[in-house]
Write a protein that holds these residues in place. Sequence first.
Motif, PDB file in Angstrom:
ATOM      1  N   THR A 146       0.847  -1.187   0.000  1.00 57.57           N
ATOM      2  CA  THR A 146       0.000   0.000   0.000  1.00 57.57           C
ATOM      3  C   THR A 146       0.881   1.235   0.000  1.00 57.57           C
ATOM      4  OG1 THR A 146      -0.169   0.113   2.425  1.00 57.57           O
ATOM      5  CG2 THR A 146      -1.795  -1.239   1.282  1.00 57.57           C
ATOM      6  N   LEU A 236      -1.435  -4.155  -5.401  1.00 58.20           N
ATOM      7  CA  LEU A 236      -0.968  -2.802  -5.149  1.00 58.20           C
ATOM      8  C   LEU A 236      -2.159  -1.887  -4.914  1.00 58.20           C
ATOM      9  CD1 LEU A 236       1.424  -2.836  -8.210  1.00 58.20           C
ATOM     10  CD2 LEU A 236       2.194  -3.001  -5.837  1.00 58.20           C
ATOM     11  N   HIS A 238      -3.001   2.366  -3.971  1.00 59.23           N
ATOM     12  CA  HIS A 238      -2.385   3.685  -3.830  1.00 59.23           C
ATOM     13  C   HIS A 238      -3.441   4.763  -4.047  1.00 59.23           C
ATOM     14  CE1 HIS A 238       1.978   5.222  -3.952  1.00 59.23           C
ATOM     15  NE2 HIS A 238       1.213   6.186  -3.471  1.00 59.23           N
ATOM     16  N   HIS A 247       2.069   7.700  -6.762  1.00 64.25           N
ATOM     17  CA  HIS A 247       1.156   6.665  -7.257  1.00 64.25           C
ATOM     18  C   HIS A 247       1.470   6.320  -8.710  1.00 64.25           C
ATOM     19  CE1 HIS A 247      -0.958  10.169  -8.982  1.00 64.25           C
ATOM     20  NE2 HIS A 247      -1.530   9.297  -9.805  1.00 64.25           N
ATOM     21  N   THR A 250       3.908   3.505  -8.689  1.00 68.62           N
ATOM     22  CA  THR A 250       3.211   2.248  -8.403  1.00 68.62           C
ATOM     23  C   THR A 250       2.509   1.725  -9.647  1.00 68.62           C
ATOM     24  OG1 THR A 250       2.885   2.829  -6.078  1.00 68.62           O
ATOM     25  CG2 THR A 250       1.394   1.179  -7.008  1.00 68.62           C
ATOM     26  N   GLU A 251       1.867   2.615 -10.371  1.00 68.90           N
ATOM     27  CA  GLU A 251       1.185   2.226 -11.607  1.00 68.90           C
ATOM     28  C   GLU A 251       2.196   1.693 -12.627  1.00 68.90           C
ATOM     29  OE1 GLU A 251      -1.715   4.222 -15.032  1.00 68.90           O
ATOM     30  OE2 GLU A 251      -1.352   5.260 -13.133  1.00 68.90           O
ATOM     31  N   PHE A 254       3.197  -1.824 -11.685  1.00 69.18           N
ATOM     32  CA  PHE A 254       2.107  -2.738 -12.025  1.00 69.18           C
ATOM     33  C   PHE A 254       2.111  -3.071 -13.518  1.00 69.18           C
ATOM     34  CE2 PHE A 254      -2.243  -3.075 -13.742  1.00 69.18           C
ATOM     35  CZ  PHE A 254      -2.600  -4.287 -13.169  1.00 69.18           C
ATOM     36  N   ASN A 255       2.306  -2.074 -14.343  1.00 72.96           N
ATOM     37  CA  ASN A 255       2.282  -2.291 -15.785  1.00 72.96           C
ATOM     38  C   ASN A 255       3.463  -3.123 -16.266  1.00 72.96           C
ATOM     39  OD1 ASN A 255      -0.110  -0.840 -16.195  1.00 72.96           O
ATOM     40  ND2 ASN A 255       0.981   1.109 -16.409  1.00 72.96           N
ATOM     41  N   LYS A 262      -1.702 -10.205 -10.969  1.00 71.69           N
ATOM     42  CA  LYS A 262      -1.366  -8.894 -10.424  1.00 71.69           C
ATOM     43  C   LYS A 262      -2.610  -8.022 -10.456  1.00 71.69           C
ATOM     44  CE  LYS A 262       0.485  -7.087 -14.836  1.00 71.69           C
ATOM     45  NZ  LYS A 262       1.650  -6.384 -15.462  1.00 71.69           N
ATOM     46  N   ASN A 263      -2.768  -7.230  -9.400  1.00 73.90           N
ATOM     47  CA  ASN A 263      -3.932  -6.347  -9.278  1.00 73.90           C
ATOM     48  C   ASN A 263      -3.486  -4.989  -8.765  1.00 73.90           C
ATOM     49  OD1 ASN A 263      -4.867  -9.310  -8.279  1.00 73.90           O
ATOM     50  ND2 ASN A 263      -6.423  -8.406  -9.583  1.00 73.90           N
ATOM     51  N   TYR A 264      -4.060  -3.944  -9.326  1.00 73.90           N
ATOM     52  CA  TYR A 264      -3.786  -2.577  -8.882  1.00 73.90           C
ATOM     53  C   TYR A 264      -5.113  -1.883  -8.615  1.00 73.90           C
ATOM     54  CZ  TYR A 264      -2.456   2.378  -9.084  1.00 73.90           C
ATOM     55  OH  TYR A 264      -2.293   3.715  -8.808  1.00 73.90           O
ATOM     56  N   PRO A 266      -6.373   1.717  -7.558  1.00 76.41           N
ATOM     57  CA  PRO A 266      -6.159   3.136  -7.224  1.00 76.41           C
ATOM     58  C   PRO A 266      -7.369   3.685  -6.470  1.00 76.41           C
ATOM     59  CG  PRO A 266      -6.825   2.931  -9.514  1.00 76.41           C
ATOM     60  CD  PRO A 266      -6.750   1.527  -8.964  1.00 76.41           C
TER      61      PRO A 266
END
Length: 306
Positions: A146, A236, A238, A247, A250-251, A254-255, A262-264, A266
């Motif tokens: 986080t 993730l 954020h 953030h 973090t993105e 993730f990409n 994998k999960n993001y 926002p």
Amino acid sequence: MAETQWLTGPKETSFFVAVYSPSTPAKAVVLFLHGFGEHIGRYEAVFPRWTEHNIAVVTFDQRGFGRTALDVEHKSKDSSYGKTSTVDHMRDADFFLKWAREKFPEVPVFLLGHSMGGALALAFPTRSIAWPSRESVKSLSGVIATSPLLRQAVPASKIQRWLGGKLSVLSPWTTIPAPVKAEDLTHDPAINEAYLKDPLILQKGTLKGLSDMLNLGEHISDLDYQDWPKDLPVLLLHGTADKVTSHLATEKFFNEVNTSVKNYVPFEGGYHELHNEPDGVREKVIDECISWVEARIDPVKTRASL
């Protein structure tokens, strides 16, 4: 309520530890790593929600912070505020991960970190040769970060970073001011005020600790993500209005990270401490994490058994 104790870990350091156990046998255990400058006492309202779902939580005041650094009666002679490094953090996390597995055997194990702890959690699986044991990395069923400190929301200048790096070699344990604006933490004034009055939070860090912390985030973002185990799930979270950590970094992670799951998530307008945000956000954040863990343990299957 948590069961607290003092435990001797790496380098004969005495750590303040808290264990949140469910009333019935745990179906999973989470090792939690807190952020820079704070301590596990700030999460006393968070972890009981995990135990309500029969998930145990093991956590500790990290080396250089909280009671581990400041408790006059129990802290180690060599412990002082901010006296830490990335190598030490990784060894400590490895130690406590093994300890959590022994305390809650035969259940899936997850690693969760916030801010600085979030970056450490993301670094842990990519450092299996140098620091964490391969066994520890393989034992993980998932990682959650986080507001991870991959990059600062407003980065320090290159000159400042260069000078700080040089000085950290010459005088690693010299402390310098490292304030975090309380109003940037959450939209909850009461939480922010309590942060400023907390006697276990000192607005400073060591040259070595700060340099290592910032360098680690950049290494993860620029290079180490490539070494992420392809079968290790990651979640993730954020806030898009975070003024402390980026953030966007973090993105980007993730990409770019290559893993089968994998999960993001926002949180629009969320500040740095999502777990302390008002108006139902904190509950959504905690429930999001719990639901994600439950999806990884039903049916119970650990990566170590693959």
